[in-house]
Design a protein around this motif. Structure first.
Motif, PDB file in Angstrom:
ATOM      1  N   ASN A  84       1.020  -1.610  -0.154  1.00 29.89           N
ATOM      2  CA  ASN A  84      -0.151  -0.008   0.306  1.00 29.89           C
ATOM      3  C   ASN A  84       0.580   1.327  -0.129  1.00 29.89           C
ATOM      4  O   ASN A  84       0.715   2.580  -0.496  1.00 29.89           O
ATOM      5  CB  ASN A  84      -0.956   0.069   1.416  1.00 29.89           C
TER       6      ASN A  84
ATOM      7  N   ILE B 180       2.407   2.265  -3.386  1.00 29.08           N
ATOM      8  CA  ILE B 180       0.863   2.627  -4.246  1.00 29.08           C
ATOM      9  C   ILE B 180       1.089   3.610  -3.810  1.00 29.08           C
ATOM     10  O   ILE B 180       0.860   4.790  -4.910  1.00 29.08           O
ATOM     11  CB  ILE B 180      -0.116   1.383  -4.329  1.00 29.08           C
TER      12      ILE B 180
ATOM     13  N   ASN C 248      -6.375  -4.341   3.472  1.00 33.23           N
ATOM     14  CA  ASN C 248      -5.261  -4.003   4.581  1.00 33.23           C
ATOM     15  C   ASN C 248      -5.955  -3.619   5.673  1.00 33.23           C
ATOM     16  O   ASN C 248      -7.653  -3.830   5.640  1.00 33.23           O
ATOM     17  CB  ASN C 248      -4.351  -2.345   4.154  1.00 33.23           C
TER      18      ASN C 248
ATOM     19  N   PRO D 279      -5.586  -2.830  -2.690  1.00 28.61           N
ATOM     20  CA  PRO D 279      -4.206  -2.149  -3.281  1.00 28.61           C
ATOM     21  C   PRO D 279      -5.170  -1.451  -4.679  1.00 28.61           C
ATOM     22  O   PRO D 279      -4.877  -0.485  -4.798  1.00 28.61           O
ATOM     23  CB  PRO D 279      -3.356  -2.788  -3.129  1.00 28.61           C
TER      24      PRO D 279
END
Length: 422
Positions: free
Chosen positions: A13, A16, A46, A52
């Motif tokens: 994450n 990203i 998450n 994601p």
């Protein structure tokens, strides 16, 4: 980076968030020797309740979305949990956040309401949406929506849900971005048929209550506006899409002239003066990153920080390519990230100095007390379709986020060394 031989979702994450494309590619492939054959799971939720692809959709990173899709990311996974609006697809994140674009927020009615008997006014509102969405500044936002729509199931149903909910702007964004895919599955005919059936049903409803009558009239008028919008995209969608893709550094007036020519050629005749060009301007700030969070203690559960003009809260302090610089500038200049549909997860919300008026608009805040450059408030109303966020009790707990940043930096450095030696 690894916990019990599993690459934790927070690392992917953070990659990203940083738009670290090469690092994300390494952990998704899992071929680097240091990973010992383990790879990141692109479909792992998450701690905040999203995936994601949701983060990549919010960042409008087309390259990151393509990378995730290539490694098996699913576009039909929905958000869940107490820290996020539930039931959102990545497509919803892209559409809803696109509707927060400054041009749309400044030039369209905030609640998309119209007079009870508008005919001409509603048509002008639809044309105004078309003009705004065709401006070059909207390109990366629409491209993100287009990419996600190509891999989302029941796309026609998603369009119809927006129409039923009275969300004309969201409908326009999704229709214009996904019009090619909708055309392939003959979705326009299905949507037009549903609008006609719903209009007929409403017309046969009888009510003695004046308020209910007005509501029924408003629904009928909304369906007429939606019908006009669908017909425009159905007939002129291909030409409008070519206009969006080809126009980058063209003056806005030239773009509007070209859009008018396309609409007139397809049998639609918008009146002049639909958009005031002078009111189209980005947020006033620099794309350079800001400093770290202040380290002060406080007794409130939620923290807002008002950043001085010219500062932004982005984590990465170096832009590695012109492509990323362009995307970051666009994201900063036109998208109010402090009001995004995923922003409820943040224990700390950032507000540029020019956006102080937006603080009171957040669902999580009943009131804000200003004190110098910082502002504090307590969560009051629940998050739509969810529960209030459980947030840290002190700013010192908020600064613990920086520990994850340092972890990410260490991991990224290791991966870059692997790439260099490969």
């Amino acid at each position: 980076m690894a916990r019990n031989y599993i690459i934790i979702p927070e690392v992917l994450n953070q990659m990203i968030v940083e738009d670290a494309l090469n690092c994300a590619k390494v952990v998704l492939e899992g071929k680097a020797p240091v990973l010992e054959g383990f790879r990141a799971n692109p479909n792992c939720m998450n701690q905040y309740g999203y995936f994601p692809l949701h983060e990549a959709a919010e960042r409008f990173s087309v390259d990151m979305i393509k990378l995730l899709l290539h490694h098996g990311a699913l576009t039909n996974l929905r958000t869940a949990g107490d820290l996020v609006i539930e039931g959102l697809l990545p497509l919803h994140v892209a559409v809803e956040d696109t509707c927060l674009h400054k041009y749309l927020q400044d030039n369209l009615l905030p609640n998309q309401e119209h007079p009870n008997h508008p005919t001409k006014e509603d048509a002008n509102f639809v044309y105004k949406i078309i003009y705004l969405l065709c401006l070059p500044e909207m390109k990366i936002f629409l491209n993100t929506t287009r990419l996600l729509s190509e891999h989302t199931n029941n796309l026609v149903e998603e369009v119809w849900n927006y129409i039923k909910d009275g969300k004309l702007l969201q409908t326009a964004v999704l229709l214009l971005a996904a019009q090619a895919h909708i055309r392939v599955i003959d979705g326009f005919s299905t949507i037009i048929t549903r609008i006609a059936e719903e209009s007929t049903t409403i017309k046969f409803e009888i009510s003695q209550d004046e308020k209910e009558k007005l509501d029924l009239e408003a629904k009928c008028q909304h369906l007429l506006s939606a019908l006009l919008l669908v017909q425009i995209i159905n007939k002129a969608g291909n030409a409008l899409d070519l206009c969006i893709q080809r126009r980058k550094e063209v003056p806005q007036t030239k773009v509007l002239e070209r859009v008018s020519q396309i609409l007139n050629g397809c049998g639609f005749f918008p009146t002049g003066g639909v958009i005031r060009i002078g009111s189209l301007c980005p947020y006033e700030w620099s794309p350079l990153p800001g400093d770290e969070l202040p380290k002060e203690d406080g007794g409130c559960r939620c923290v807002c920080i008002l950043l001085p003009r010219g500062e932004t809260p982005h984590l990465c302090r170096a832009y590695k390519s012109a492509r990323r610089f362009e995307r970051e500038c666009t994201w900063n200049n036109f998208f109010p990230y402090w009001r995004s549909v995923l922003a409820y997860r943040y224990p700390c919300k950032f507000f540029p100095a020019h956006a102080q008026d937006d603080v009171s608009c957040l669902p999580n805040f009943d009131h804000i007390h200003n004190s110098g450059s910082k502002s504090f408030g307590k969560p009051s109303s629940p998050v739509p379709k969810g529960k209030p966020c459980s947030l840290p009790s002190t700013i010192s707990q908020v600064t613990s986020m920086h520990q994850s940043r340092r972890l990410f930096g260490t991991v990224a450095l290791t991966i870059l060394k692997v790439l260099k030696n490969a």
